[in-house]
Design a protein around this motif. Structure first.
Motif, short mmCIF file in Angstrom:
data_model
loop_
_atom_site.label_atom_id
_atom_site.label_comp_id
_atom_site.label_asym_id
_atom_site.label_seq_id
_atom_site.Cartn_x
_atom_site.Cartn_y
_atom_site.Cartn_z
N SER A 114 -24.99 84.39 15.07
CA SER A 114 -25.80 84.33 15.92
C SER A 114 -26.84 83.18 15.57
N PRO A 115 -27.44 83.50 16.55
CA PRO A 115 -28.62 82.16 16.08
C PRO A 115 -30.40 82.61 15.42
N ILE A 116 -30.56 83.94 15.22
CA ILE A 116 -31.02 84.25 14.38
C ILE A 116 -30.73 84.25 13.09
N ALA A 117 -31.33 84.06 11.96
CA ALA A 117 -30.51 83.38 10.45
C ALA A 117 -30.80 84.76 9.76
N TYR A 118 -29.49 85.46 9.04
CA TYR A 118 -29.31 86.68 8.74
C TYR A 118 -29.14 86.80 7.32
N ILE A 119 -29.07 87.15 6.51
CA ILE A 119 -28.70 87.22 4.71
C ILE A 119 -28.15 89.30 4.92
N VAL A 120 -27.36 89.15 4.12
CA VAL A 120 -26.99 90.48 3.04
C VAL A 120 -27.11 90.36 1.72
N THR A 121 -28.21 91.18 1.33
CA THR A 121 -28.23 91.42 -0.08
C THR A 121 -27.95 92.17 -0.88
N ASN A 122 -27.56 92.19 -2.17
CA ASN A 122 -27.50 93.68 -2.97
C ASN A 122 -28.99 93.98 -3.21
N ALA A 123 -29.26 95.22 -4.07
CA ALA A 123 -30.68 95.65 -5.02
C ALA A 123 -31.28 94.10 -4.91
N SER A 124 -31.04 93.79 -5.93
CA SER A 124 -31.69 92.26 -5.99
C SER A 124 -32.18 91.21 -5.86
N GLY A 125 -31.46 91.80 -4.92
CA GLY A 125 -31.51 90.03 -4.11
C GLY A 125 -31.31 88.94 -3.80
N TRP B 25 -42.40 90.89 5.52
CA TRP B 25 -42.91 90.15 4.75
C TRP B 25 -43.22 88.56 4.96
N GLN B 26 -44.58 88.00 5.21
CA GLN B 26 -45.09 86.94 5.51
C GLN B 26 -44.41 86.22 4.23
N ASP C 190 -44.80 82.44 -4.97
CA ASP C 190 -44.36 83.94 -3.80
C ASP C 190 -42.93 84.45 -4.60
N ARG C 191 -42.53 84.47 -5.58
CA ARG C 191 -41.49 84.75 -6.11
C ARG C 191 -41.94 86.29 -6.68
N LEU C 192 -42.98 86.13 -7.42
CA LEU C 192 -43.11 87.56 -8.27
C LEU C 192 -43.74 87.92 -6.95
N ILE C 193 -44.80 88.14 -6.20
CA ILE C 193 -45.09 88.91 -5.40
C ILE C 193 -43.37 89.70 -4.60
N PHE C 194 -42.47 88.47 -4.28
CA PHE C 194 -41.32 88.91 -3.61
C PHE C 194 -40.17 89.73 -4.25
N TYR C 195 -40.12 89.48 -5.26
CA TYR C 195 -40.08 90.91 -6.43
C TYR C 195 -40.62 91.82 -6.90
N ASN C 196 -41.20 91.72 -7.24
CA ASN C 196 -42.38 92.85 -6.28
C ASN C 196 -41.81 94.08 -5.50
N LYS C 197 -42.21 93.30 -4.73
CA LYS C 197 -41.64 93.86 -3.04
C LYS C 197 -39.96 94.89 -3.20
N LEU C 198 -39.43 93.75 -3.67
CA LEU C 198 -38.57 93.92 -3.91
C LEU C 198 -37.88 95.61 -4.47
N ASN C 199 -38.88 95.76 -5.92
CA ASN C 199 -38.36 96.59 -6.65
C ASN C 199 -39.02 98.20 -5.54
N ARG C 200 -40.32 97.62 -4.59
CA ARG C 200 -40.72 98.87 -4.25
C ARG C 200 -39.96 99.28 -2.67
#
Length: 342
Positions: A81-92, A145-146, A125-135
């Motif tokens: 796919s030309p779109i950048a794509y990943i699959v992660t677990n719940a912790s990223g 997300w930006q 931005d990492r703290l924001i990133f992890y806060n969003k993951l938790n929610r």
């Protein structure tokens, strides 16, 4: 042992019993014959079940072949796919990554597996990133997300993440599907989505700082995603526009009972009544009230049918990846057009 051999054994036993019957051993032999008949019946039923099982096994084999074919089809589609794509677990932590994301982050594809995606997020931005993951477990909808990403040995860039969570029966997040878009490419118009064919505004888009303040204008924003509502509200209010932001079609219609906005900005894809149903109801209400509200269809999907939106009653169609300058310019143009018409 084959079926023919089993039948031969049954026949041999029956012949031996018949011989014993001729020798006056009737009582026990009759019981043996009954038991033998029951055994024959059980064997016949087993044969029938075996034949049915073979039919089921053959069908399962064919289904498995079809599933494997589809698996490899989507596997190739994912990685090419030309779109950048990943699959992660719940912790990223990255479980799968395609070639496009490897090129975007400037690392070998195999290196990404098992690495926390957060290592590529700007430290600020990492703290924001992890806060969003938790929610995420509290919101099953696709989120946008930006965030700032830092590829290896390249300049950081603004990214938009399109995130969908897969949850188990208990509602806990098991995996995240994440599409990653380099917003710098859109800002330089390399892949920027076009406006509708009517070219809703003809002037060149100016820098946000050069656009006029629009004090007194009122815009009704309808979007079921909190982040999207907050972002649009911040952009509009920074130019003096009064914003009423709601999360559903029902809330929008309720707001229209007490306010008459200069522009309606509505998401298309919402779970409780989409943007198409909203614009139809708004146009019906206008016929009764005798006023008109210019409306913009605001969508996160590049494949959204622009002509369908215009035919439904929207004056304009804008992608959520469009720059804030485009949004302000569109609101300004629609307002001017509406005032000139009346």
């Amino acid at each position: 042992m084959s079926d023919e051999q089993v039948q031969q054994y049954f026949q041999a036993i029956q012949q031996q019993i018949a011989t014993l019957q001729q020798k006056q051993m009737l009582i026990p032999l009759q019981e043996i014959m009954i038991a033998l008949d029951e055994l024959q019946l059980i064997y016949d039923e087993m044969q029938t079940s075996l034949e049915a099982a073979e039919v089921v096994e053959e069908e399962l084999f064919r289904q498995n072949q079809r599933i494997n074919a589809r698996y490899y089809y989507y596997y190739d589609l994912f990685y090419s796919s030309p779109i950048a794509y990943i699959v992660t677990n719940a912790s990223g932590v990255i479980l799968e990554a395609n070639q496009a994301i490897a090129q975007m982050l400037n690392v070998p594809q195999r290196y990404l597996i098992g690495k926390p995606f957060a290592v590529f997020v700007a430290e600020s931005d990492r703290l924001i990133f992890y806060n969003k993951l938790n929610r995420l477990a509290q919101n099953s909808k696709v989120q946008h997300w930006q965030i700032n990403l830092c590829p290896r040995q390249k300049e950081p860039f603004d990214a938009q993440l399109h995130i969908s969570a897969t949850c188990n029966i208990s509602g806990c997040v098991e995996a995240l599907q994440i599409g990653v878009y380099n917003m710098n490419l859109y800002q330089h118009n390399q892949f920027a989505p076009k406006l509708n064919s009517q070219e809703i505004f003809t002037a060149d888009v100016k820098p946000l700082s050069q656009l006029p303040h629009l004090d007194g204008l009122q815009v009704l924003v309808v979007d079921d995603e909190t982040d999207a509502r907050d972002f649009i509200t911040a952009v509009l209010e920074s130019h003096g526009i009064r914003v009423t932001a709601v999360a559903s079609t029902a809330a929008a219609l309720e707001a229209l009972e007490t306010c008459h906005p200069d522009v309606l900005l509505s998401d298309i894809c919402m779970p409780d009544g989409d943007g198409y149903s909203l614009i139809r109801k708004v146009r019906e209400l206008e016929a009764i009230q005798g006023w008109h509200i210019p409306a913009v269809a605001f969508t996160a999907y590049l494949t959204e049918d622009r002509e369908k939106a215009l035919s439904a009653g929207f004056e304009a169609h804008l992608h959520k990846l469009a720059q804030p300058t485009e949004l302000i310019a569109m609101v300004t143009q629609l307002t001017q057009q509406n005032h000139n018409a009346y």
